[in-house]
Design a protein around this motif. Structure first.
Motif: not given
Length: 811
Positions: A142-148
């Motif tokens: 999971i990347l930061s853009e997925d965690d928005r």
């Protein structure tokens, strides 16, 4: 150097000849040592795997869990809120932070399964995987853009789920799956050895918290697990001090949410300590007990080797007369002893593998393997056992002179050895008595724990979990309607006495603890708190929780009716002491339009008995029950009381499938089994210590028997003369019994001291059993008498049958 190697080679060859010559003694020594070394290695393997083995994460020694501490409240040791997480992440105390929480998803039909299937996901922040330093075996994490908040939904699969549900398809990346009726794109598969935060984890999805969760109104909701890496140079102690400063600032800014005057504060606990807090002290207790077994085994072997050395006393004296130094004799005897112990160690490793397999199958920890460190321990035990078991016989044999051996005869030549053997046997008895005492106390404690009433009747109660997908069931009314219909259809099944449901279940997950508000009463520094459950009608009748006053919930207690609650006896004792609770007002400590908020308090309509929720025998805590039809939830536990031994699983699953094929039935278990699972660790340790006590008593009995048998053999000539002069067999038997009693009495001295020490160590492990309980002492005394009787009987009978004529003929 060559001479030393030659001497060692000769000693080894001679040692092997002695093993073949004394095969029965060899087998006995090997068996005793295998028990001691095998049991110790197996317990250490579990201890190492759980407590000592480094965690497989990057810089794991700097990873800590962050908690809220409420020492004066029932909230106790709580997690963090989303605002807590945001505030602490911004602090320089931590170099990295991550958050997660446990969830439940329904996986739509995959792999040909007819029914929807439940999976165990974890909602995790994107920082978790990089902080742990674990890379997926396929795809990406999971990347930061997925965690928005609002980002496209993605999922990372565990290796076990990838193999069981998707046939280990290497082209799985990019496919979509339906989770709770929503589409998630598969972006990665984790390695087989990664299952954080617990072994049952099957997938990870982004945390993706929204603005609402981060608002100041959510500071009281401590539902997030927070993991952090301490900044370089920061220790847990230093971190706790720095967190006090953070706490002061938040308490000044939000005094209603951070009540410092009640003792509230943030805390950190090392990751390993947090994960092992429930088993740590039990494993150390088991390791201490098995260490006693090894000590008994070594002293037993030492006594057996003393017998062998006394038989070979003349041989040693002759070797000395021919020029062998005391050091040379010492080396030979220790080499022979090392051969015994090396064989015993190999057998012990085989036993350890079997014991670890049994522990994985029946014990509370099911992942243990024999690690290199356990093998290193086994090697260390070989060395220690060689010294413990062989040093005393070697020293005594190497000091025996030729003149004494040849002139005095066997009885005088071995007088010193007999005395030492008696000391060893007395020591074995003392340790065995302490082991028996400890095992008896823990066993009686476990039995008393099982005798405690949980506050309800668990017999014939079947339970299972159901969770509705939030995308399909968005309203509270839909939740209540679905579960009411499901329970009605289950209750109508043949063989079902009654059925109901609640968000919590005794000895299971679910439920939560919340601050309470009692209208019309002055607010205190420490707010009232209670465990909260939300139940459907007939819940108390199904579990047979006694109604002490008032009434229980009915179908009329729904969204169209005034808010009502039921409280337990402890709630009344804590907050309405000496008053009639019926008619009192109770609310959650929060504002809102929902039933039971401060703006819409509920009326107490009933008082029920206290129920054990997590462990038997724990002090009762206040509990409050809300009607599920007024405060609906998307997940419940079904509870079904059956009329007989029928299993309703298939019938309930079919009903659920007919009602909605996308909803799964999971966590299926009977209530008695859930209760036994809650005491699984206590039961395992009690069984383990009783097994160790039995082994210890057998080894001590063997040592006592060997000493008495050798004494009879050594004094056959004296016994024959006594009988020739008129002594009766009974008088001879009394002579042996007196010696046995003397050894036992000598063993009782250290035994009593060890029992007193064991009582202090195990006091915190006992339930409703005093450390020096009369029943425990009586059983220990009976066990000791039984041991002495068994060990003494055969030597005593043999001494009484000594023939004077046969002895004179031998002479």
């Amino acid at each position: 150097m060559n001479t030393a190697a030659t001497d060692l080679t000769l000693d080894l060859r001679y040692g092997f000849r002695q093993i073949r010559k004394n095969l029965s003694l060899t087998l006995l020594c090997v068996a005793v040592l295998a028990i001691g070394i095998g049991a110790t290695t197996a317990v250490f393997a579990v201890l190492y795997d759980v407590l000592l083995k480094p965690l497989p994460y990057r810089e794991a020694n700097r990873l800590v869990y962050v908690h809220n501490e409420f020492p004066s409240s029932q909230l106790g040791h709580a997690n963090v809120s989303a605002p807590d997480y945001a505030d602490l992440t911004a602090h320089r105390l931590f170099s990295e932070t991550a958050a997660y929480y446990f969830n439940d998803f329904t996986l739509s039909s995959v792999g040909g399964s007819e029914y929807a299937q439940h999976v165990d996901p974890v909602n995790a922040s994107a920082t978790l995987f990089s902080m742990l330093g674990i890379r997926p075996q396929l795809g990406r994490a999971i990347l930061s853009e997925d965690d928005r908040y609002g980002a496209p939904k993605v999922v990372v699969l565990s290796d076990s789920l990838w193999r069981s549900k998707f046939a280990a398809d290497p082209r799985i990346i990019g496919r979509t799956v339906q989770l709770d009726a929503e589409s998630y794109q598969i972006i990665g598969v984790m390695p087989s050895d990664f299952n954080f935060p617990y072994p049952g984890t099957q997938m990870w999805v982004p945390l993706a918290l929204g603005p609402k969760q981060y608002s100041d109104n959510e500071r009281g909701n401590k539902w997030l697990w927070m993991l952090a890496r301490m900044a370089p140079g920061v220790t847990p102690e230093h971190a706790n001090v720095m967190l006090r400063t953070v706490g002061h600032r938040l308490a000044a800014q939000y005094p209603d949410d951070y009540l410092e005057n009640t003792g509230w504060h943030f805390s950190v606990d090392p990751m390993l300590a947090e994960q092992t807090k429930d088993v740590r002290r039990w494993l150390f207790l088991a390791f201490g007990a098995v260490g006693c077994i090894l000590l008994i085994a070594c002293t037993n072997v030492s006594g057996l080797l003393l017998v062998r050395s006394s038989v070979r006393s003349r041989e040693m004296a002759v070797r000395s007369a021919l020029g062998a130094s005391s050091g040379r004799l010492l080396q030979q005897i220790l080499t022979e002893t090392a051969l015994f112990i090396a064989i015993g160690c190999c057998a012990g490793l085989g036993l350890a593998v079997a014991l670890v397999h049994l522990s994985n199958t029946y014990g509370p920890i099911d992942r243990t393997q024999i690690e290199p460190w356990a093998l290193a321990l086994a090697l260390g035990l070989c060395i220690i056992s060689t010294l413990l078991a062989g040093l005393l016989p070697a020293i005594l044999s190497s000091r025996l002179s030729l003149e004494q051996a040849l002139r005095a005869g066997a009885s005088r030549a071995t007088t010193g050895q007999t005395r030492w053997r008696s000391i060893l046997v007395a020591g074995q008895i003392g340790i065995a008595v302490a082991l028996l005492f400890t095992a008896t106390a823990l066993g009686r404690s476990f039995v008393k724990l099982l005798e405690v009433s949980p506050g309800f009747s668990p017999d014939r109660v079947w339970t299972a979990s159901v969770q509705l997908p939030q995308e399909t069931y968005r309203t509270n009314a839909s939740h209540g309607s679905f579960f009411r219909d499901l329970v009605d259809r289950v209750a109508a099944l043949p063989g079902v006495e009654s059925a109901s449901a609640g968000i919590s279940l005794p000895f299971s997950s679910g439920g939560y603890t919340a601050d309470m508000y009692l209208p019309g009463r002055p607010e205190t520094a420490v707010r009232p708190a209670a465990r909260v459950d939300q139940v459907l009608p007939n819940y108390f009748e199904t579990l047979k929780i006694p109604l002490l006053k008032g009434r229980t919930f009915t179908l009329h207690d729904d969204l169209n009716s005034p808010p009502v609650v039921i409280v337990d006896e402890e709630f009344v004792r804590e907050y309405f002491r000496g008053e009639d609770a019926i008619g009192k007002l109770v609310a959650n400590n929060g504002h809102g339009d929902f039933a039971g908020s401060r703006d819409h308090p509920a009326t107490v309509i009933g008082v029920v008995g206290n129920v054990a929720t997590r462990e038997l025998g724990a002090p009762p805590r206040p509990e409050i029950y809300w009607p599920q039809l007024q405060l609906p939830n998307s997940a419940v536990f079904l509870v079904v009381r059956q009329a007989g031994q029928t299993d309703v699983t298939s019938a309930v699953r079919e009903i659920l499938h007919q009602q909605d094929p996308s909803v799964a039935l999971f966590d299926i278990e009977t209530l008695p089994h859930r209760i036994m699972d809650s005491v699984k660790l206590r039961r395992f340790v009690a069984w383990l210590l009783n097994s160790f006590a039995l082994v210890g008593m057998i080894l001590a009995a063997l040592g006592l028997y060997g000493t008495l048998a050798y004494l009879v053999q050594l004094r056959r000539r004296e016994i024959a003369i006594r009988m020739a002069l008129g002594a009766t067999p009974r008088a001879v038997a009394r002579l042996v019994a007196r010696y046995s009693f003397t050894l036992t009495a000598a063993g009782l001295v250290p035994g009593i001291l060890l029992c007193a020490l064991a009582a202090r160590v195990t006091q915190s492990f006992l339930f409703n059993v005093a450390p020096l309980d009369l029943g425990t002492l009586a059983f220990t005394a009976a066990g000791l008498l039984f041991l002495v009787a068994i060990a003494t009987w055969s030597p005593l009978a043999h001494a009484a049958r000594v023939s004077t004529l046969a002895m004179l003929h031998d002479e």
